[in-house]
Structures are given as structure tokens and as C-alpha cells.
Design a protein around this motif. Sequence first.
Motif, mmCIF file in Angstrom:
data_model
loop_
_atom_site.group_PDB
_atom_site.id
_atom_site.type_symbol
_atom_site.label_atom_id
_atom_site.label_comp_id
_atom_site.label_asym_id
_atom_site.label_seq_id
_atom_site.Cartn_x
_atom_site.Cartn_y
_atom_site.Cartn_z
ATOM 1 N N GLY A 100 0.794 -1.209 0.000
ATOM 2 C CA GLY A 100 0.000 0.000 0.000
ATOM 3 C C GLY A 100 0.828 1.262 0.000
ATOM 4 O O GLY A 100 2.055 1.231 0.174
ATOM 5 N N ALA A 137 -2.966 -1.489 -2.460
ATOM 6 C CA ALA A 137 -3.993 -0.769 -1.709
ATOM 7 C C ALA A 137 -3.628 0.699 -1.559
ATOM 8 O O ALA A 137 -2.451 1.043 -1.416
ATOM 9 N N MET A 139 -5.291 4.471 0.258
ATOM 10 C CA MET A 139 -6.309 5.354 0.793
ATOM 11 C C MET A 139 -6.410 6.547 -0.151
ATOM 12 O O MET A 139 -5.452 7.294 -0.338
ATOM 13 N N VAL A 261 -10.995 3.874 0.448
ATOM 14 C CA VAL A 261 -9.852 3.003 0.221
ATOM 15 C C VAL A 261 -10.194 2.016 -0.890
ATOM 16 O O VAL A 261 -11.333 1.544 -0.994
ATOM 17 N N ALA A 263 -8.500 -1.543 -2.934
ATOM 18 C CA ALA A 263 -7.470 -2.590 -2.936
ATOM 19 C C ALA A 263 -7.748 -3.544 -4.084
ATOM 20 O O ALA A 263 -8.908 -3.798 -4.437
ATOM 21 N N GLU A 384 -5.873 0.680 4.775
ATOM 22 C CA GLU A 384 -5.460 -0.115 3.614
ATOM 23 C C GLU A 384 -5.450 -1.610 3.925
ATOM 24 O O GLU A 384 -5.819 -2.433 3.077
ATOM 25 N N SER A 388 -7.867 -4.522 2.190
ATOM 26 C CA SER A 388 -7.277 -5.761 1.677
ATOM 27 C C SER A 388 -7.928 -6.981 2.316
ATOM 28 O O SER A 388 -8.106 -8.021 1.667
#
Length: 418
Positions: A100, A137, A139, A261, A263, A384, A388
Motif C-alpha cells: 500500500g 492498496a 487510501m 480506500v 485494494a 489499507e 485488503s
Amino acid sequence: MFSERILRVLERLGGVSAATAVRARLAPRTEPAPPRFRVEREADAGRIAAWWESRDPAGRDQLADPHTIATLPAYAANIENMIGTVKLPVGVVGPLRVNGLHAQGDYLVPLATTEAALVASYARGAHLITRAGGASAAMLSEGVLRSPAFLFADMVEAGTFVGWAAANAGRLRVAAEATTRHGKLEAIDPFIDNDTVFLVCRYTTGDAAGQNMVTIATDALCRAVLEGCPVQPRAWFIEGNFSGDKKASYLGLITGRGRKVSASVLIPEALVRRCLHVGVDRMLDYARVAQLGAMLSGQIGAQGHYANGLAAFYIATGQDAACVAESAVGFTRMERRDDGLFMSVTLPNLLVGSVGGGTGLPAQRAALELMGLAGTGKAAALAEVVASLCLAGEISIMAAIAAGDFTRAHHSLARTRT
């Protein structure tokens, strides 16, 4: 012809012949009400012991066990009328590899739940993500909303008020931010409905989820409005039920409330077959059906079961569990790519924090420390990891349904275990 469902309703109500008896059963009772529990803010061992004196000792031993009593000060700021603690089983998912913007590593993710098969399902998805190289990932944005409402005599006054608020936005920002060291008022967006104005206030909240933070800041903003605005409202309310607080809403879906967020992961086709026992084309067939079902049934967003992982994670780590109502809104996508199966999740309303609320409670703090995500500077990474985690859950449940394994898995993991 009446449906069986309607007939069952009538049967519960007793039918016309029993109307008098049913009314009597449903009528208010006139005997004196029992004494109200006095709201106690302090977690006091003596008061808890007195409360349990005339009650089931088995219940006392479970809820007010010696360890709970010895650590009462740790709970004092988070509860009123405390009588003990509740224990839930905590399972671990992982290692879950996250690549991330903020979260980098292989994480062990704690989940507190009583639903057998849930941890196993998320663990399967996490294993596959990690074998595929990890989840990408990020944000994308953040901002917690509070929407005070102001009622005026007419639309003209409402318009005058909005003009004044726009001209004095800096003054309102100063009033709001004076209540917090970490919160920042990013925007004030007015929404007018005739004689009623909602001021949609968007805040960043540092590493906290920030629900209480934005409420206190917005109250100060409203007081500044009352002190300075030449047009006084007939009434005002700290929250006009516009912000989507703890509710699924289209506003939150589009603009975000909390941390937005996303992912994703690209899973090689051979890995899909080896670990999920299903082909990519079959997964895509199910994805199309699931999207159609979400659309036809009027769901906000389209996803499999974000709420399962979020609720278990929120309870384990001291997040506000009621925020699952809005945090579980989002979209899961599935596409064939040259190298295999691409899957992504986007959650626009993820309300999580690494400080504040219940994150400082002993067990919940330990759960966050298990991931290395307790304390300041960790909230973005935490978000993050949570996205995920939701991706892992989507992979596993969609594969189970696509492969025809969903019922068998729940039967073996949940129904037949003792």
C-alpha cells in the motif's frame, strides 16, 4: 386468495374473534415501573460487587471475573453502568501481504466473531492474495461528515443565511478547529430545501475515526453561527440526518465518509484453479449474476459480504461497530486480464482509527499491536489493511459460490462441529 404469509400474521394477532384479548395483552401496563438504574460513569469494583449480590453467581463469574475487576480503570472512559466484560473468540487471518501507499508488509489480522467458517474463509482469501504477490492498496481520500440543520421562516431567510455562512467560512472554521488538536474542517457545503439548510461539514480527523471529534467541533461551529449570523434560525439541530452517520447512503457512496480506500490483486489463472478449485470463466459468470442481483434488489453498492470481515475486525480492534452500517457500502469488481483474474474492492466510507474510542482498551490495543498498527501515524495503513481484508473475503466467498462449495464449507465448518 390470501397468501400463507398473511394468514400467519393474522394467526399471530389472534384473529377477529380474539381482538379483545389481544388488545388487553398489548395495552400499556399500569403498575408502578421498577426503579431506574442510575447511570454510573465510574467503573467501581464495590458497586459492581453490590450489583451482582442478588443475581446469578454463574453470570457474575463469567462477566465480572477477577481479571476484569483488576483492570477496571482501563474501561472507565468507554462505558457506563459497567457490570463486567464479554469474551469473544478471536481468530487470526494471514499473513496478508499488503503493498500500500501506507501499509507495507505481511499482516496478521485479528477477527472476533462467533460465526464459524468466517475466519477460515477470510484466511483462504488472504493466503491467495499473498501467494499472488499481495494486494495493491491505497487510501484515496478522507473526510468525516457532520450535517447540522437550520430551520428558517422562509426560503429567503435560508438563502440569506447561506450567503452569510459563505462569507464567514473562515470564522466558522476557526471556531470548529479550536475544539480539537487533530481535526481540520476541510469544507462546508450548504444544501437548501426550501426553508431548511443543511451545512455539510467535512473534517479530516488525524488517526482517529473521529465521530465524537466532529460532533464537538460542529457544535462549536453552530454556536458561532448563532452568535454572528444576522438571520436567526427558528430551530437548529447538531445533526440533520443528512451526513449518513451509521447508515448506508448515496451521499457517502459518492462523496465518501471516513476513509475511501481501494485494494486490488491480479491472480494468475493457474493459482485460481489450484487454490479456489474453480476456473476464471466460472468466477466471471457468478460476478455478472451477483452484479445483476445487487442492481435488481436495489442494494447501495455491489459486493458480497464486507460486513462480515468489518464487524469481526471492528469488535477485535475497538472500532465503533455501528459504523459497519455505512462502512460496508462499496463495490467489488472482477475482470479477466491477460495474466489471470483481476479483483478489486472500493470502500468509500471506511471508518477506522488507530487511536481513540475503544482502541485503547487492553484486548483491543493488543489486537492492533499484533498488526503493528496501534497508536499515532497508523490510521491510513490500518485502512489499507482493512480494505485488503475485505478483498480477501470477496475472493473466498465468490469462489465458494462459483465452485458450488459454499454450502458444503458451511456445513463442515459451522453445522457439524461440536
